[in-house]
Design a protein around this motif. Structure first.
Motif, short mmCIF file in Angstrom:
data_model
loop_
_atom_site.label_atom_id
_atom_site.label_comp_id
_atom_site.label_asym_id
_atom_site.label_seq_id
_atom_site.Cartn_x
_atom_site.Cartn_y
_atom_site.Cartn_z
N LEU A 1 40.37 47.21 39.34
CA LEU A 1 39.72 45.93 39.04
C LEU A 1 38.63 46.12 37.99
CD1 LEU A 1 39.57 44.45 42.64
CD2 LEU A 1 40.82 43.50 40.71
N MET B 1 39.36 45.53 34.53
CA MET B 1 39.29 44.15 34.06
C MET B 1 37.84 43.71 33.89
SD MET B 1 42.08 42.38 36.64
CE MET B 1 42.36 40.93 35.62
N PHE C 1 35.93 43.53 36.48
CA PHE C 1 35.71 42.74 37.69
C PHE C 1 35.26 43.64 38.83
CE2 PHE C 1 37.16 40.82 41.68
CZ PHE C 1 36.69 39.52 41.56
N ARG D 1 34.51 43.32 43.05
CA ARG D 1 34.60 42.42 44.21
C ARG D 1 33.20 42.09 44.71
NH1 ARG D 1 39.89 44.93 46.50
NH2 ARG D 1 41.33 43.33 45.79
N GLU E 1 30.43 37.02 32.56
CA GLU E 1 31.70 36.61 33.17
C GLU E 1 32.39 35.51 32.36
OE1 GLU E 1 32.10 36.63 37.31
OE2 GLU E 1 33.59 35.03 37.38
N ARG F 1 36.26 35.82 31.31
CA ARG F 1 37.24 34.83 31.77
C ARG F 1 38.30 34.54 30.71
NH1 ARG F 1 33.42 30.65 33.57
NH2 ARG F 1 32.79 31.78 35.42
N TRP G 1 40.79 37.39 31.17
CA TRP G 1 41.50 37.39 32.45
C TRP G 1 42.59 36.33 32.47
CZ3 TRP G 1 36.57 37.27 36.03
CH2 TRP G 1 35.92 38.51 35.92
N GLY G 2 43.71 36.70 33.00
CA GLY G 2 44.80 35.73 33.16
C GLY G 2 45.57 35.52 31.87
N TYR H 1 46.73 40.54 36.66
CA TYR H 1 46.57 41.31 37.89
C TYR H 1 47.70 40.97 38.85
CZ TYR H 1 44.21 42.84 42.21
OH TYR H 1 43.88 43.45 43.39
N VAL H 2 48.31 41.98 39.44
CA VAL H 2 49.33 41.77 40.48
C VAL H 2 48.77 42.35 41.77
CG1 VAL H 2 51.66 42.31 41.24
CG2 VAL H 2 51.21 41.89 38.83
N ALA H 3 48.57 41.49 42.77
CA ALA H 3 47.86 41.89 43.98
C ALA H 3 48.81 42.53 44.99
CB ALA H 3 47.16 40.69 44.60
N ALA I 1 48.13 36.23 48.09
CA ALA I 1 47.56 36.00 46.76
C ALA I 1 48.07 34.72 46.11
CB ALA I 1 47.83 37.18 45.86
N ALA J 1 47.40 29.93 34.08
CA ALA J 1 46.51 30.56 33.09
C ALA J 1 47.02 30.32 31.68
CB ALA J 1 46.40 32.04 33.38
N MET K 1 54.23 35.82 37.05
CA MET K 1 52.96 35.15 36.78
C MET K 1 52.08 36.03 35.90
SD MET K 1 50.51 33.40 39.59
CE MET K 1 49.69 34.77 40.38
#
Lengths: 546, 332
Positions: free
Chosen positions: A64, A67, A69, A71, A93, A97, A100-101, A106-108, A114, A128, A179
């Motif tokens: 993360l 990215m 990021f 948590r 941030e 942003r 991101w996307g 990101y694949v959780a 998710a 996105a 996605m």
């Protein structure tokens, strides 16, 4: 796809991501602790890096951080994360942003969690892309369907109109890959994307992900604790432990000649072997059992023989009826037909009509040690309860026995006063084993007991179970979907598929040819350490299909 | 949506809840009827006084039908209601001189209208305000703003409603006389005049109900913020507002709707104290008066309205809970 000119102009082998001396801290028990202790990581365009290590090693946190990021409860406290010329560690941030996307996706781990349950899948797939105005909604939808198709999703044209609860876990995981792929990002972070899947489903998802990452020439960080999986996906592998790098090398080198002892120990479960034993003395017999949840039949004519003092592994993908079989044996789910005999005596169907002695003889250990223990009881109370209930031990005798049991599971007596929240995952599972042992059972049903544990902890638990069997002659019915575990500890194997027993036999008979078709499929789906395994398997399957 | 000839689960649930609601209402009417019948003293004595002769009392009881057994009276009343006839009030009957008695409907209808008017205006202010405050406090949780809003909301909910009402009267009608302290509306008044008259009661009620709804909205949203799909939304580049509005709120409606329904029901059935303070001619006062004088037909009619209010509002909340949950709306 219409845009994303950046990736067209970028050459392969250009440096895409450069993390230098990244330090991350997490807040727990009132203070900040280091989680990542200064790691360097570089990634070129189009390259796939595997991050591997046991849980708590900081793999996800580092993924993360790539990215920019962290948590909630974590913060990036030092180092630089330079993605395409911008230092994400310094960027606010609102600026991140925009990456991101679109440029980093990101694949959780759990696709089921998710995806937002309130929106249709295609809406979430294109969200996105449309927001960043990479393409219009109509184009994005068309592209999403094309991605679904290339990921070999069934009914690709319409599957996006469903809600997350209307498709299976393996399909969801592929839709999440779609996605992540939709904006044609430069970098994808895969965070244990197949851990929650069955081996048979895992193969399809792995193949689909690898294919699409390669065809779009996307760089990826692939996080997993399964070496065999990462061997199929990554060009390079980095091993993490306690937030520090252990070693890093190209995949073939890492697999054939790991330098560090720790890396070698990650292989160890696969090295665990147990000689197969023979026994004619039948302990438990499941005889032509049918069972149903309400109106839905789940078990069909299941017959299993469990010989005394041996380990019978029940394997199969989820939904095969493995756990339901355990529920029938323990009396939780009365069967609608057939009989369960223990030492030749028929057990009453319902739990309530079984005697205390019958209950004592069969104990269970569960997958989630966390939820199988009362969080407000100490270890002593947890282990002491069956001592009192089944054996009538009280006071000092009970206390003595609890300590004996703790020693058996290789913990010392100081653990008696601890609460489950003060134990590690492996220790929790050990306490659950002690609780089952306390009843002095003849049969212990282990339901996926090592599935949520790391390889190394798994090995410890399996060794302990084998030791206990050696010493007390306990019989195990070992439910699992992990073939590596089966190879390690089973004497006999039962293969289940869609509520039926496909075959039962000794380990050597089941794991060697000739196989029934389903067993063949199940066994061949287990990832092997060889980096060319997935290619070979896919080639074989397409040849068979042709 | 009609699969294999089955009724859609949403419709099935609605029908089931309606049936249960009808049953609940029947039970409520039995309890109300029974408890009023069992109260000591009765309407005739209350009206005619202790000096009344035995003959007058008997004649009066006969006129009201009180000579019949309770079960028969209940049955007749129920039959009447089924046909839309709520009966005649016990007050002003012939035996007390001349017949000035009125139909229960004529007594209840204008009062109900007033109550619904006050409840409606309050709801129009309070519900959006509560949602807004709940969402913004969730968005900026643990900030100074969050703490102030929570503290104020908790203060207003902790005070008795009449006390709030008197403080508002003191501030806005006495110290700075900008609003009337009496809310004695009637049907001849124009709408703006009526709105000004009910401003203070509406404000008091808003202060009373807003805290519940706001805190539930905040809690429901915060609960969901820790879920993986919210993290996923952030990692897809959604702004904080987009995360809350698009990814959190659609999953939070069920508990919020339940609390809103509960508070709206309170606005109809539970505001008698505020009505008394502002001398507002609402249905709460009517029912209290009717209970005091043992005017059973009026009490029963009010109880019926209250029960129906609760049942319908909760039904609506349930339906919102179902249609915002795709698992129920779109079964596998």
């Amino acid at each position: 796809m219409t845009t994303n000119s950046t990736s067209d102009t970028r050459q392969k082998n250009d440096l895409l991501l450069e993390m230098r001396d990244v330090r991350i801290e997490g807040f727990s028990s009132g203070r900040w602790h280091p989680i990542i202790k200064g790691i360097d990581l570089t990634l070129k365009s189009g390259e796939v890096l595997g991050l591997i290590g046991e849980s708590g090693a900081g793999k996800s946190t580092l993924g993360l951080a790539a990215m920019g990021f962290a948590r909630p409860g974590c913060k990036i406290v030092g180092g630089s994360i330079v993605f395409d010329g911008q230092d994400l560690a310094q960027l606010p941030e609102s600026a991140k942003r925009h990456l991101w996307g679109t440029r980093i996706t990101y694949v959780a781990q759990s696709a089921a969690a998710a995806f937002n349950p309130a929106h249709r899948l295609i809406e979430q797939t294109i969200e996105a892309t449309v927001r960043a105005q990479i393409s219009t909604s109509t184009e994005a939808r068309k592209d999403a369907v094309a991605l679904y198709r290339s990921l070999q999703l069934p009914e690709a044209d319409t599957i996006g109109n469903r809600y997350p609860h209307q498709v299976s876990g393996g399909q969801l995981q592929r839709i999440m890959t779609a996605m992540a792929m939709a904006p044609r990002p430069d970098l994808i972070i895969f965070d244990e994307p197949t851990t929650a899947l069955d081996v048979t489903t895992q193969v399809e998802v792995l193949a689909a992900m690898r294919e699409i990452v390669a065809s779009c020439d996307t760089a990826a960080i692939y996080i997993t604790h399964d070496l065999a999986v990462v061997a199929q996906m990554a060009n390079r592998i980095k091993v993490l432990r306690y937030g520090e790098e252990v070693e890093e090398a190209d995949t073939p080198i890492m697999l054939s000649a790991p330098k560090q002892d720790y890396t070698k120990s990650l292989w160890s479960v696969r090295a665990l072997q147990k000689p197969e034993r023979d026994s004619m003395d039948v302990l438990l017999e499941i005889d032509h059992v049918d069972a149903a949840y309400g109106e839905t039949p789940v078990l069909f004519d299941v017959s299993i023989v469990v010989p005394r003092g041996k380990t019978v592994a029940v394997v199969g993908e989820s939904g095969a009826g493995k756990s339901t079989t355990a529920r029938v044996i323990t009396g939780w789910l009365p069967q609608s037909r057939g009989e369960v005999r223990f030492k030749g005596v028929s057990l009453p169907n319902a739990l309530k009509s079984r005697s205390v002695q019958q209950l004592r003889q069969i104990q269970m250990i569960y997958q989630m040690a966390d939820t199988a223990m009362n969080p407000r009881q100490t270890v002593e109370e947890i282990i002491g309860r069956p001592l009192e209930f089944y054996l009538g031990l009280k006071g000092a005798a009970r206390e003595r026995r609890v300590i004996e049991l703790l020693h058996m599971i290789e913990l010392n007596e100081n653990f008696a006063d601890r609460l489950p929240s003060e134990l590690s995952g492996g220790q929790k599972q050990r306490v659950c084993i002690a609780r089952a042992l306390a009843a002095e059972p003849e049969l212990i049903i282990c339901d996926e007991v090592t599935s949520s544990l790391d390889q190394i902890v798994q090995e410890g638990i399996l060794r302990l179970l084998m030791c206990l069997q050696e010493e007390f002659g306990i019989t195990y019915l070992f439910i699992t979907h992990d073939i590596a575990t089966v190879r390690a500890i089973a004497d006999e194997i039962v293969v289940m598929f869609q509520g039926r027993v496909i075959e039962q036999g000794t380990k050597s008979a089941v794991l060697n040819p000739p196989y029934p078709e389903y067993t063949q499929r199940l066994l061949s789906s287990v990832p092997e350490m060889d980096p060319s395994w997935l290619d070979r398997l896919l080639a074989e399957r397409s040849r068979d299909a042709a | 949506m009609l699969k294999r000839g089955n009724v859609h689960p949403v419709l099935a649930t609605v029908l089931k809840r309606l049936g249960l609601g009808l049953f609940t209402w029947l039970m409520v009417s039995v309890i109300i009827f029974a408890s009023i019948t069992m109260l000591p003293g009765d309407f005739t004595e209350a009206v005619l006084g202790q000096a009344a002769t035995k003959e007058t009392i008997v004649a009066f009881r006969k006129e009201l039908g009180l000579d019949q057994p309770a079960i028969v009276r209940y049955g007749e009343w129920l039959l009447g209601v089924a046909q839309g006839d709520f009966g005649t009030s016990f007050s002003g009957r012939a035996a007390s001189g001349q017949d000035r008695s009125r139909l229960v409907m004529d007594l209840v209808a204008p009062r109900l209208q007033n109550t619904l008017f006050l409840a409606g205006i309050t709801a129009i202010i309070a519900v959006p305000l509560a949602l807004f405050l709940g969402l913004t406090t969730a968005l900026y949780r643990n900030s100074l703003y969050d703490r102030i809003v929570n503290a104020v909301a908790l203060t207003t909910i902790s005070m008795p409603e009449f006390f709030l009402a008197y403080i508002l009267i003191l501030l806005l009608a006495s110290l700075w006389p900008i609003l009337p302290s009496l809310a004695n509306v009637n049907t001849e008044m124009a709408l703006p005049e009526r709105l000004i008259r009910i401003a203070l009661p509406a404000m008091s009620l808003t202060l009373v109900i807003i805290a519940h709804m706001m805190r539930m909205t905040r809690a429901a949203v915060i609960n969901l913020l820790a879920l993986p799909y919210v993290e996923m939304a952030r990692l897809k580049g959604a702004t904080r507002t987009a995360v809350i509005m698009k990814h959190v709120l659609p999953n939070a409606w069920a508990p919020i709707a339940t609390v809103i329904a509960f508070n709206l029901a309170y606005l109809v059935v539970g505001v008698v104290v505020v009505e008394v303070v502002f001398v507002y001619p609402g249905i709460g006062q009517l029912m209290v008066d009717a209970v005091t004088s043992r005017d059973i037909p009026v009490v029963q009619a009010c109880a019926l309205i209250f029960a129906v209010t609760y049942i319908l509002l909760n039904l609506i909340a349930d339906i919102i809970g179902i249609i915002t949950n795709p698992r129920l709306l779109h079964p596998r």
